[in-house]
Design a protein around this motif. Structure first.
Motif, PDB file in Angstrom:
ATOM      1  N   ASP A  34       0.463  -1.035   0.098  1.00  0.00           N
ATOM      2  CA  ASP A  34       0.136   0.283  -0.473  1.00  0.00           C
ATOM      3  C   ASP A  34       1.062   0.696  -0.039  1.00  0.00           C
ATOM      4  O   ASP A  34       1.165   2.148  -0.585  1.00  0.00           O
ATOM      5  N   ARG A  35       1.980   0.858   0.614  1.00  0.00           N
ATOM      6  CA  ARG A  35       2.745   2.507   0.858  1.00  0.00           C
ATOM      7  C   ARG A  35       3.443   2.993  -0.623  1.00  0.00           C
ATOM      8  O   ARG A  35       3.617   3.778  -1.280  1.00  0.00           O
ATOM      9  N   GLN A  36       3.525   1.738  -0.989  1.00  0.00           N
ATOM     10  CA  GLN A  36       4.727   1.905  -2.007  1.00  0.00           C
ATOM     11  C   GLN A  36       3.411   2.139  -3.540  1.00  0.00           C
ATOM     12  O   GLN A  36       4.009   2.589  -4.309  1.00  0.00           O
ATOM     13  N   ALA A  37       2.406   2.142  -3.028  1.00  0.00           N
ATOM     14  CA  ALA A  37       1.690   2.138  -4.519  1.00  0.00           C
ATOM     15  C   ALA A  37       0.844   3.287  -4.670  1.00  0.00           C
ATOM     16  O   ALA A  37       0.401   3.763  -4.911  1.00  0.00           O
ATOM     17  N   SER A  38       0.882   4.246  -3.442  1.00  0.00           N
ATOM     18  CA  SER A  38       0.700   5.348  -3.003  1.00  0.00           C
ATOM     19  C   SER A  38       0.993   6.392  -2.928  1.00  0.00           C
ATOM     20  O   SER A  38       2.324   6.062  -3.793  1.00  0.00           O
ATOM     21  N   ALA A  39       0.352   7.259  -3.832  1.00  0.00           N
ATOM     22  CA  ALA A  39       1.189   9.048  -4.150  1.00  0.00           C
ATOM     23  C   ALA A  39       1.973   9.644  -3.601  1.00  0.00           C
ATOM     24  O   ALA A  39       1.819   9.371  -2.391  1.00  0.00           O
ATOM     25  N   PRO A  40       2.941  10.092  -4.384  1.00  0.00           N
ATOM     26  CA  PRO A  40       4.193  10.312  -3.276  1.00  0.00           C
ATOM     27  C   PRO A  40       3.240  11.668  -2.219  1.00  0.00           C
ATOM     28  O   PRO A  40       2.271  12.036  -2.671  1.00  0.00           O
ATOM     29  N   ALA A  41       3.868  11.998  -1.045  1.00  0.00           N
ATOM     30  CA  ALA A  41       3.024  13.501  -0.910  1.00  0.00           C
ATOM     31  C   ALA A  41       3.469  14.700  -1.453  1.00  0.00           C
ATOM     32  O   ALA A  41       4.366  14.575  -1.753  1.00  0.00           O
ATOM     33  N   GLN A  42       2.283  15.310  -1.331  1.00  0.00           N
ATOM     34  CA  GLN A  42       2.329  16.519  -1.453  1.00  0.00           C
ATOM     35  C   GLN A  42       2.821  17.819  -1.251  1.00  0.00           C
ATOM     36  O   GLN A  42       3.467  17.941   0.253  1.00  0.00           O
TER      37      GLN A  42
END
Length: 87
Positions: free
Chosen positions: A74-82
């Motif tokens: 889940d961590r790897q699939a999520s978009a980076p923080a804006q």
């Protein structure tokens, strides 16, 4: 091996044998069997202390591995923080 005589008595629908102090058992459960000569043989059953706890911990450990793997995916699939400008 010494031999002693003791008493057999009824306890409800079962029979019980008084075990003299010289033959005291260090457990509250025994396995009972009859050998080829017809003698009754008692084998003390030592408690399996902690066995249920160990099984539960093993199950939790297995579940934790899957949970951790899911978190990593889940961590790897999520978009980076804006990045945003402070208000």
């Amino acid at each position: 091996m010494s031999t002693m005589t003791t008493r057999v008595f009824n306890n409800g629908n079962s029979q019980a044998v008084r075990i003299p102090a010289a033959f005291r058992l260090d457990t509250d459960r025994v396995a009972i069997s009859r050998n080829a000569q017809g003698d009754l043989v008692l084998h003390p059953l030592h408690p399996q202390r902690g066995e249920a706890l160990l099984q539960a911990l093993r199950a939790v450990a297995e579940a934790d591995e899957g949970f951790i793997a899911a978190l990593e995916e889940d961590r790897q699939a999520s978009a980076p923080a804006q990045e945003r400008e402070p208000l």
